[in-house]
Design an enzyme around this catalytic site. Structure first.
Site, PDB file in Angstrom:
ATOM      1  N   SER A 146       0.862  -1.193   0.000  1.00 15.46           N
ATOM      2  CA  SER A 146       0.000   0.000   0.000  1.00 15.46           C
ATOM      3  C   SER A 146       0.891   1.232   0.000  1.00 15.46           C
ATOM      4  O   SER A 146       2.015   1.185   0.533  1.00 15.46           O
ATOM      5  CB  SER A 146      -0.858   0.002   1.273  1.00 15.46           C
ATOM      6  OG  SER A 146      -1.469   1.265   1.463  1.00 15.46           O
ATOM      7  N   TYR A 159      -2.101  -0.977  10.482  1.00 14.53           N
ATOM      8  CA  TYR A 159      -2.197  -1.410   9.076  1.00 14.53           C
ATOM      9  C   TYR A 159      -1.026  -0.848   8.262  1.00 14.53           C
ATOM     10  O   TYR A 159      -0.347  -1.583   7.529  1.00 14.53           O
ATOM     11  CB  TYR A 159      -3.532  -0.940   8.482  1.00 14.53           C
ATOM     12  CG  TYR A 159      -3.643  -1.167   6.995  1.00 14.53           C
ATOM     13  CD1 TYR A 159      -3.918  -2.430   6.482  1.00 14.53           C
ATOM     14  CD2 TYR A 159      -3.458  -0.112   6.094  1.00 14.53           C
ATOM     15  CE1 TYR A 159      -4.003  -2.646   5.111  1.00 14.53           C
ATOM     16  CE2 TYR A 159      -3.543  -0.319   4.726  1.00 14.53           C
ATOM     17  CZ  TYR A 159      -3.822  -1.578   4.237  1.00 14.53           C
ATOM     18  OH  TYR A 159      -3.903  -1.793   2.878  1.00 14.53           O
TER      19      TYR A 159
HETATM   20  N1  NAP Z   1      -8.845  -1.073  -1.642  1.00 12.74           N
HETATM   21  C1  NAP Z   1      -7.851  -0.217  -1.450  1.00 12.74           C
HETATM   22  O1  NAP Z   1      -8.025   1.014  -1.511  1.00 12.74           O
HETATM   23  C2  NAP Z   1      -6.461  -0.748  -1.165  1.00 12.74           C
HETATM   24  C3  NAP Z   1      -5.400   0.177  -1.148  1.00 12.74           C
HETATM   25  C4  NAP Z   1      -4.110  -0.269  -0.898  1.00 12.74           C
HETATM   26  C5  NAP Z   1      -3.879  -1.608  -0.675  1.00 12.74           C
HETATM   27  N2  NAP Z   1      -4.936  -2.490  -0.667  1.00 12.74           N
HETATM   28  C6  NAP Z   1      -4.618  -3.889  -0.431  1.00 12.74           C
HETATM   29  O2  NAP Z   1      -5.175  -4.687  -1.456  1.00 12.74           O
HETATM   30  C7  NAP Z   1      -5.431  -5.996  -0.957  1.00 12.74           C
HETATM   31  C8  NAP Z   1      -6.833  -6.431  -1.339  1.00 12.74           C
HETATM   32  O3  NAP Z   1      -7.763  -5.526  -0.786  1.00 12.74           O
HETATM   33  P1  NAP Z   1      -9.196  -5.239  -1.450  1.00 12.74           P
HETATM   34  O4  NAP Z   1      -9.369  -3.782  -1.423  1.00 12.74           O
HETATM   35  O5  NAP Z   1      -9.346  -5.956  -2.732  1.00 12.74           O
HETATM   36  O6  NAP Z   1     -10.156  -5.841  -0.314  1.00 12.74           O
HETATM   37  P2  NAP Z   1     -11.366  -6.901  -0.340  1.00 12.74           P
HETATM   38  O7  NAP Z   1     -12.178  -6.809  -1.569  1.00 12.74           O
HETATM   39  O8  NAP Z   1     -12.020  -6.699   0.987  1.00 12.74           O
HETATM   40  O9  NAP Z   1     -10.600  -8.323  -0.357  1.00 12.74           O
HETATM   41  C9  NAP Z   1      -9.876  -8.773   0.753  1.00 12.74           C
HETATM   42  C10 NAP Z   1      -9.618 -10.244   0.533  1.00 12.74           C
HETATM   43  O10 NAP Z   1      -8.740 -10.697   1.598  1.00 12.74           O
HETATM   44  C11 NAP Z   1      -9.358 -11.790   2.249  1.00 12.74           C
HETATM   45  N3  NAP Z   1      -9.002 -11.851   3.666  1.00 12.74           N
HETATM   46  C12 NAP Z   1      -9.241 -10.939   4.634  1.00 12.74           C
HETATM   47  N4  NAP Z   1      -8.807 -11.402   5.824  1.00 12.74           N
HETATM   48  C13 NAP Z   1      -8.280 -12.628   5.596  1.00 12.74           C
HETATM   49  C14 NAP Z   1      -7.692 -13.627   6.400  1.00 12.74           C
HETATM   50  N5  NAP Z   1      -7.572 -13.480   7.740  1.00 12.74           N
HETATM   51  N6  NAP Z   1      -7.271 -14.787   5.843  1.00 12.74           N
HETATM   52  C15 NAP Z   1      -7.419 -14.969   4.491  1.00 12.74           C
HETATM   53  N7  NAP Z   1      -7.977 -14.072   3.665  1.00 12.74           N
HETATM   54  C16 NAP Z   1      -8.413 -12.918   4.218  1.00 12.74           C
HETATM   55  C17 NAP Z   1     -10.847 -11.562   2.063  1.00 12.74           C
HETATM   56  O11 NAP Z   1     -11.578 -12.773   2.276  1.00 12.74           O
HETATM   57  P3  NAP Z   1     -12.830 -12.762   3.309  1.00 12.74           P
HETATM   58  O12 NAP Z   1     -13.897 -11.941   2.651  1.00 12.74           O
HETATM   59  O13 NAP Z   1     -13.163 -14.194   3.465  1.00 12.74           O
HETATM   60  O14 NAP Z   1     -12.310 -12.114   4.567  1.00 12.74           O
HETATM   61  C18 NAP Z   1     -10.884 -11.086   0.607  1.00 12.74           C
HETATM   62  O15 NAP Z   1     -10.793 -12.188  -0.257  1.00 12.74           O
HETATM   63  C19 NAP Z   1      -5.137  -5.937   0.536  1.00 12.74           C
HETATM   64  O16 NAP Z   1      -3.840  -6.410   0.765  1.00 12.74           O
HETATM   65  C20 NAP Z   1      -5.198  -4.458   0.846  1.00 12.74           C
HETATM   66  O17 NAP Z   1      -4.408  -4.131   1.970  1.00 12.74           O
HETATM   67  C21 NAP Z   1      -6.214  -2.094  -0.911  1.00 12.74           C
END
Ligand code: NAP
Length: 248
Positions: A146, A159
């Site tokens: 991130s 985080y």
């Molecule tokens: N969205 C943003 O603005 C943003 C910005 C910077 C970085 N990121 C990073 O991008 C990545 C994906 O995020 P996203 O925005 O796509 O979020 P998302 O749609 O909420 O997806 C998160 C995924 O991680 C899984 N997950 C959460 N806790 C877990 C655990 N304890 N064990 C295994 N799987 C787990 C979730 O499964 P469940 O639903 O089963 O929990 C889901 O499949 C993350 O690393 C996040 O930090 C996101």
């Protein structure tokens, strides 16, 4: 069970946390290139994960990365189902939304949960994957970090610190695992996923101020992932993909 035909060029790819958002877009992007892909999530998103695996002709595996044993077991199940492992995408993460000046809210329990999943879970999966990635001959790891890893931003201090740890882990592992395995990371800015669905003000800010005047789409990060995966001389790099947000 899927088994790679002998001599196939198709990659076997494991994407953690891929039932929605960025992970799901990465799964679709690699599958569209012909890869065999393993989709994973916790029990919370089992149905969505299974549906995506069906859609792309891959496999679905449930694992909570907060449980160290489950994290390493996930890799063994993926290798068995995919018939090997060429690419590990560490995408799963968790957070808590806590204003940075509210130090009391970020208590030890919050820190442990976030570090357990984001840092130790990623470590456990990667550690278990390395022997298989070495065997691949073109093994690689890409971790989704991130922009909050390097700037004083993000949903909470624990985080942001967990993502800073992953940036450094990328450099350390790239040095330790070369030349057989490449290790890189992508640092997204604000991306439109279920994770950020309630962050209206933040999206407004990005639309108004960031150089590219929009929040990212999950496909923007999937595109960068494919690009890095096809850049054979890149290792130890963290690629920022944030529409210019870090320039502010
Ligand atoms: N969205 C943003 O603005 C943003 C910005 C910077 C970085 N990121 C990073 O991008 C990545 C994906 O995020 P996203 O925005 O796509 O979020 P998302 O749609 O909420 O997806 C998160 C995924 O991680 C899984 N997950 C959460 N806790 C877990 C655990 N304890 N064990 C295994 N799987 C787990 C979730 O499964 P469940 O639903 O089963 O929990 C889901 O499949 C993350 O690393 C996040 O930090 C996101």
């Amino acid at each position: 069970m899927l088994h790679r035909p002998m001599g196939t060029e198709r990659q076997a790819v494991l994407v953690t946390g891929s039932s929605s958002g960025i992970g799901a877009a990465i799964v679709r992007a690699f599958a569209a290139e012909g890869a065999y892909v393993a989709v994973t999530s916790t029990a919370r998103s089992h149905a969505a994960g299974e549906a995506l695996a069906r859609e792309v002709g891959g496999v679905y595996l449930e694992a909570d990365l907060g449980d160290p044993a489950a994290a390493s077991d996930l890799v063994e199940r993926a290798v068995e189902q995919l018939g090997g492992l060429d690419v590990l995408i560490n995408n799963a993460a968790t957070t808590a939304v806590i204003p940075h000046d509210d130090l009391d809210a970020a208590d030890a329990e919050v820190w442990r949960r976030i570090l357990d999943v984001n840092v130790i879970g990623t470590w456990q999966v990667t550690r278990a994957a390395v022997p298989h990635l070495r065997r691949s001959g073109a093994g690689q790891v890409i971790t989704i970090t991130s922009t909050s890893a390097t700037r004083p931003t993000g949903s909470s201090i624990p985080y942001a610190v967990s993502k800073a740890a992953l940036n450094h882990l990328t450099a350390l592992l790239a040095k330790a695992l070369g030349p057989e395995v490449r290790v890189n990371a992508i640092a997204p800015g604000l991306i439109e996923t279920p994770w950020s669905a309630d962050w209206g003000e933040a999206h407004e800010y990005v639309r108004r101020e960031a150089a590219l005047r929009r929040s990212g789409a999950p496909e923007d990060i999937a595109h960068a992932c494919l690009l890095l995966s096809k850049t054979p001389y890149a290792t130890g790099t963290v690629m920022t993909v944030d529409g210019g947000l870090s320039l502010l």
